[in-house]
Design a protein around this motif. Structure first.
Motif, PDB file in Angstrom:
ATOM      1  N   UNK A  30       0.981  -1.442   0.171  1.00  0.00           N
ATOM      2  CA  UNK A  30      -0.270   0.475  -0.149  1.00  0.00           C
ATOM      3  C   UNK A  30       0.851   1.087  -0.042  1.00  0.00           C
ATOM      4  N   UNK A  31       2.166   1.082  -0.198  1.00  0.00           N
ATOM      5  CA  UNK A  31       2.617   2.314   0.183  1.00  0.00           C
ATOM      6  C   UNK A  31       2.600   3.868  -1.046  1.00  0.00           C
ATOM      7  N   UNK A  32       2.258   2.697  -2.248  1.00  0.00           N
ATOM      8  CA  UNK A  32       2.055   3.979  -3.360  1.00  0.00           C
ATOM      9  C   UNK A  32       1.057   4.814  -2.985  1.00  0.00           C
ATOM     10  N   UNK A  33      -0.232   4.050  -2.719  1.00  0.00           N
ATOM     11  CA  UNK A  33      -1.051   4.862  -2.262  1.00  0.00           C
ATOM     12  C   UNK A  33      -1.364   6.045  -1.216  1.00  0.00           C
ATOM     13  N   UNK A 192      11.888  -7.619  -4.574  1.00  0.00           N
ATOM     14  CA  UNK A 192      10.819  -7.826  -3.946  1.00  0.00           C
ATOM     15  C   UNK A 192       9.884  -6.720  -3.921  1.00  0.00           C
ATOM     16  N   UNK A 193       9.545  -5.117  -3.879  1.00  0.00           N
ATOM     17  CA  UNK A 193       8.104  -4.668  -3.688  1.00  0.00           C
ATOM     18  C   UNK A 193       7.437  -5.353  -5.750  1.00  0.00           C
ATOM     19  N   UNK A 194       8.119  -4.932  -6.218  1.00  0.00           N
ATOM     20  CA  UNK A 194       7.724  -5.720  -7.351  1.00  0.00           C
ATOM     21  C   UNK A 194       7.187  -6.956  -7.103  1.00  0.00           C
ATOM     22  N   UNK A 195       7.020  -8.328  -6.954  1.00  0.00           N
ATOM     23  CA  UNK A 195       6.998  -9.081  -6.974  1.00  0.00           C
ATOM     24  C   UNK A 195       5.333  -9.073  -5.808  1.00  0.00           C
ATOM     25  N   UNK A 289       4.858  -8.679 -13.574  1.00  0.00           N
ATOM     26  CA  UNK A 289       5.648  -7.052 -13.791  1.00  0.00           C
ATOM     27  C   UNK A 289       6.815  -7.653 -13.641  1.00  0.00           C
ATOM     28  N   UNK A 290       7.748  -9.064 -12.661  1.00  0.00           N
ATOM     29  CA  UNK A 290       8.617  -9.228 -13.121  1.00  0.00           C
ATOM     30  C   UNK A 290       9.228 -10.408 -13.646  1.00  0.00           C
ATOM     31  N   UNK A 348      10.673   6.829  -5.251  1.00  0.00           N
ATOM     32  CA  UNK A 348       9.739   6.535  -4.408  1.00  0.00           C
ATOM     33  C   UNK A 348      10.113   4.703  -3.848  1.00  0.00           C
ATOM     34  N   UNK A 349      10.264   3.615  -5.122  1.00  0.00           N
ATOM     35  CA  UNK A 349       9.723   2.538  -4.284  1.00  0.00           C
ATOM     36  C   UNK A 349      11.102   1.849  -3.727  1.00  0.00           C
ATOM     37  N   UNK A 350      12.102   2.951  -2.977  1.00  0.00           N
ATOM     38  CA  UNK A 350      13.451   2.770  -2.230  1.00  0.00           C
ATOM     39  C   UNK A 350      12.069   2.716   0.223  1.00  0.00           C
ATOM     40  N   UNK A 351      11.330   3.729  -0.460  1.00  0.00           N
ATOM     41  CA  UNK A 351      10.688   3.615   0.822  1.00  0.00           C
ATOM     42  C   UNK A 351       9.822   2.599   0.940  1.00  0.00           C
ATOM     43  N   UNK A 352       9.264   2.003  -0.274  1.00  0.00           N
ATOM     44  CA  UNK A 352       9.108   0.459   0.121  1.00  0.00           C
ATOM     45  C   UNK A 352       9.322  -0.315   0.531  1.00  0.00           C
TER      46      UNK A 352
END
Length: 352
Positions: A30-33, A192-195, A289-290, A348-352
């Motif tokens: 949910x981090x992108x939201x 990891x976040x992509x999968x 995605x991967x 931003x993905x680094x923050x997830x």
């Protein structure tokens, strides 16, 4: 020394690792939201509270509907069972055609279900044998519910803290990962976040699709309580193999009620729909995605859930993504081929 400390820490937190893992997975999903709400001017506490409320409602809402529908259906079932007990229910014609077991099955039905009052006697005798086991199960169930309630509270509390302090947590994790495996950490934190997000999207979308489509099929086939069965099917569809189990049991229920044509039609439709979902929808949502093939997604899901439970549904595809990255050459450049053109490659993905 660091390895011994990690082992000791894992031993200390062994009963709460599941809650921490679920909080981390939900934060990644949910981090992108969360980032989008922050960019629209929401405060950190407001965004965290809204997302937490959304997650709770998304899980509690269907559960409330399920229990409410179940209570209504139980009253109907009780009334039907009372009528059957008074009049008895004749044996279906197909029992006499069963190979090898037709005679004993027909005899058992005539003694227990066809005679008036036979169903009541069968329930009392069966329930009497199960009472000691049910008593022990209820006692154990109470402690299990309390423990899971505590784990759920800890997971939600941890998730709330992660929303508020996510970037700081990621910096600590990045620092530790770069010290442990400086060569491969950048790949792991990218995949990891992509999968995880792909798995969450695939599981939830497929579960909703299975529940709606099969629920309509239950209604058309004439199954009892199709809305209740649709909700149960949707929950089971979160786990690989759950949807075929659901529509197979409903097909057997229709067969037992003397509707072989409806049972066969429902089973064939369920098998066809399951083939389409497992062949095209689920692998595309999870593996696209991967850049994972169908079998890699399937065995990742099955192997993960059989080894680690529900958490394995996310760990399995991630490990398969790492495996195929290595098989494709193990270079950072190969990550670009696994990235869809519409997926933003942003810090931003680094923050997830």
């Amino acid at each position: 020394m660091p390895l011994l400390f990690a082992v000791a820490l894992a031993f200390l937190l062994q009963h709460f690792i599941g809650a921490l893992a679920w909080a981390g997975l939900l934060a990644v999903i949910t981090w992108p939201l969360h980032q989008r709400l922050l960019r629209r001017g929401w405060s950190g506490i407001g965004s965290a509270s809204a997302l937490l409320a959304m997650l709770v409602i998304s899980f509690v809402g269907p559960a409330i509907f399920l229990f409410n529908t179940l209570s209504n259906e139980l009253a109907t079932v009780e009334r039907v069972l009372g009528q059957i007990n008074q009049t008895g229910i004749p044996a279906p014609y197909w029992i006499a055609r069963l190979p090898l077991v037709a005679e004993p099955a027909l005899k058992w039905w005539q003694e227990n279900l066809a005679a008036p009052g036979g169903l009541n006697a069968l329930i009392h005798s069966t329930a009497g044998d199960l009472v000691p086991h049910l008593t022990g199960t209820v006692r154990m169930l109470g402690s299990v519910i309390l423990a899971n309630g505590l784990y759920l509270f800890l997971a939600l509390l941890t998730l709330f803290i992660l929303y508020l302090n996510g970037p700081a947590v990621v910096r600590y994790v990045d620092h530790a990962g770069e010290r442990i495996t400086p060569t491969h950490y950048s790949v792991l934190r990218y995949l990891f976040p992509l999968s995880v997000r792909g798995t969450a999207l695939g599981l939830c979308s497929v579960a909703l699709l299975e529940g709606v489509v099969l629920g309509l099929a239950y209604a058309v086939a004439g199954a009892p309580a199709p809305a209740l069965l649709a909700v149960i099917t949707g929950y089971l569809a979160l786990i690989p193999g759950g949807a075929p189990l659901a529509f197979s049991l409903v097909s057997l229920l229709l067969l037992g009620q003397g509707h072989p044509d409806a049972a066969l039609g429902l089973f064939c439709w369920g098998a066809f729909e399951l083939f389409l979902v497992d062949k095209f929808v689920r692998p595309r949502l999870i593996g696209h995605r991967v850049n994972l093939p169908f079998l890699a997604v399937l065995f990742g899901l099955l192997g993960g859930v059989s080894t680690m439970g529900v958490l394995g549904l996310f760990v399995g595809p991630f490990m398969m993504a790492v495996l195929f990255w290595w098989l494709r050459g193990g270079h950072v450049a190969t990550l670009q081929s696994a990235q869809p053109a519409t997926e933003p490659v942003a810090p931003d993905d680094k923050a997830a």
